[in-house]
Design an enzyme around this catalytic site. Sequence first.
Site, PDB file in Angstrom:
ATOM      1  N   TYR A   1       0.857  -1.178   0.000  1.00  0.00           N
ATOM      2  CA  TYR A   1       0.000   0.000   0.000  1.00  0.00           C
ATOM      3  C   TYR A   1       0.897   1.232   0.000  1.00  0.00           C
ATOM      4  O   TYR A   1       1.838   1.303   0.785  1.00  0.00           O
ATOM      5  CB  TYR A   1      -0.895   0.005   1.241  1.00  0.00           C
ATOM      6  CG  TYR A   1      -1.810   1.209   1.342  1.00  0.00           C
ATOM      7  CD1 TYR A   1      -2.893   1.351   0.484  1.00  0.00           C
ATOM      8  CD2 TYR A   1      -1.579   2.203   2.293  1.00  0.00           C
ATOM      9  CE1 TYR A   1      -3.733   2.465   0.572  1.00  0.00           C
ATOM     10  CE2 TYR A   1      -2.414   3.308   2.391  1.00  0.00           C
ATOM     11  CZ  TYR A   1      -3.490   3.429   1.523  1.00  0.00           C
ATOM     12  OH  TYR A   1      -4.312   4.524   1.620  1.00  0.00           O
TER      13      TYR A   1
ATOM     14  N   ASP B   1       9.289   2.676  -0.177  1.00  0.00           N
ATOM     15  CA  ASP B   1       8.253   3.359   0.584  1.00  0.00           C
ATOM     16  C   ASP B   1       8.442   2.986   2.045  1.00  0.00           C
ATOM     17  O   ASP B   1       8.033   1.921   2.501  1.00  0.00           O
ATOM     18  CB  ASP B   1       6.874   2.957   0.069  1.00  0.00           C
ATOM     19  CG  ASP B   1       5.752   3.659   0.834  1.00  0.00           C
ATOM     20  OD1 ASP B   1       6.060   4.395   1.790  1.00  0.00           O
ATOM     21  OD2 ASP B   1       4.578   3.460   0.469  1.00  0.00           O
TER      22      ASP B   1
ATOM     23  N   LYS C   1       4.206   8.847   8.783  1.00  0.00           N
ATOM     24  CA  LYS C   1       3.845   8.268  10.078  1.00  0.00           C
ATOM     25  C   LYS C   1       4.775   8.699  11.224  1.00  0.00           C
ATOM     26  O   LYS C   1       4.575   9.783  11.772  1.00  0.00           O
ATOM     27  CB  LYS C   1       3.734   6.753   9.946  1.00  0.00           C
ATOM     28  CG  LYS C   1       2.596   6.388   8.971  1.00  0.00           C
ATOM     29  CD  LYS C   1       2.102   4.963   9.053  1.00  0.00           C
ATOM     30  CE  LYS C   1       0.797   4.795   8.305  1.00  0.00           C
ATOM     31  NZ  LYS C   1       0.876   4.260   6.958  1.00  0.00           N
TER      32      LYS C   1
END
Length: 391
Positions: free
Chosen positions: A107, A202, A230
């Site tokens: 994702y 990522d 995050k």
Amino acid sequence: MKRGQGSRLWDEEGREYLDYVLSWGALILGHAPCEVVEAIKRRLFSGTHFGTCTEIEVLFAEMVVELFSSVDMVRMVNSGTEATMSAVRLARGYTGRELLLQFAGCYHGHADPFLVGAGSGLLTYDLPESPGIPRAVGEKTIVAEYNHPEMVEEIFAHRGEEIAGVIVEPVAANMGVVPPRIEFLTRLRELTRKYGALLIFDEVITGFRLGLSGAQGYYGIEVDLTTLGKIIGGGLPVGAYGGRRKIMEHVAPRGPVYQAGTLSGNPLVLEAGYATLQKLITHPSLYDELEEKTKTLVDGLLSIFRTSGISVWINQVGSMFTLFFTPEPVNDYQSARRADTSLYGRFFRAMLEKGVYLPPSQFEACFLSTAHTEEDLAYTLEAASQAVKNL
Ligand SMILES: *Cc1c(COP(=O)(O)O)cnc(C)c1O
């Protein structure tokens, strides 16, 4: 939820939960750590945003550049999605090519190119892709199987000259945690180099989760572009992307690849992020402690399930793990999908009942924070041994 402190959450009705979601991994120090609260307070009274550069943005960038050997320049944005979206635009602008290669079950946020065969919410709700994406965009994304280097090789052999970039979660954490085969990552590096495509890690989850230089440091892979998010926002909205100077200089205003953001580099966010990262940098043993605690919990869970006769498979990397309800090893999207999601749902609800908040999907990761104590782990194991009785 109403309030968070340390490893705990309290809901509107006053019930207390041990939190293993931690805002999808963002809160590595737990909820409301005093260093971060103090940093936010200091900034709050002297203006939260100016739309131009502040010292904290420079300090933050210097810290990332120092820790990530593949990053010479870094650009701040407001979310992980913005980071990956901008990194892919840059890869396309830099190479003059259009194809993007990604992996089933990974994702990379909710930008159009990524919502084909993606993990996280799409996998949870069994959506092979999202409506609303022009076919022309979808056609520029090739989806390969995670951990299958021979498949990537085949794709490059056919279309290598058209591929702008390969984007990958170096440790997949959005189909549940799936560790990479090291030859998968090294093959990605070799193939992208050979064909002139960019390798994008990522690291929105893995950056500062696996260590101070992310998964690329953990596995020793030199990448072209890195995306972060995050943890680096200390609980506030953030993203960043960076890489080699010769690539990053293609971003406007130095270069022609346009990307901007009114609130990017927001000093309130960066104070929170900087305070978080400073804590990690000044206490490097925290990573070993986190991994050790996670292993204790995982070992405990394995032994509970072994006794119960219910087959589970647990993948753990550092301080993240996923308990899959399947007897087989989970090493790619297909094997993750074979897990029994309804059994996971029952386990999730039984644990919630006992005040343990696990991710509400088989295909998300559990995270530990530095605020989780030995007592928290013991409580969790006790709750699990009760929960399995009623599965
Ligand atoms: C969460 C996540 C993103 C998207 O970040 P947002 O801040 O939700 O836009 C991108 N990549 C990975 C690996 C993620 O886990």
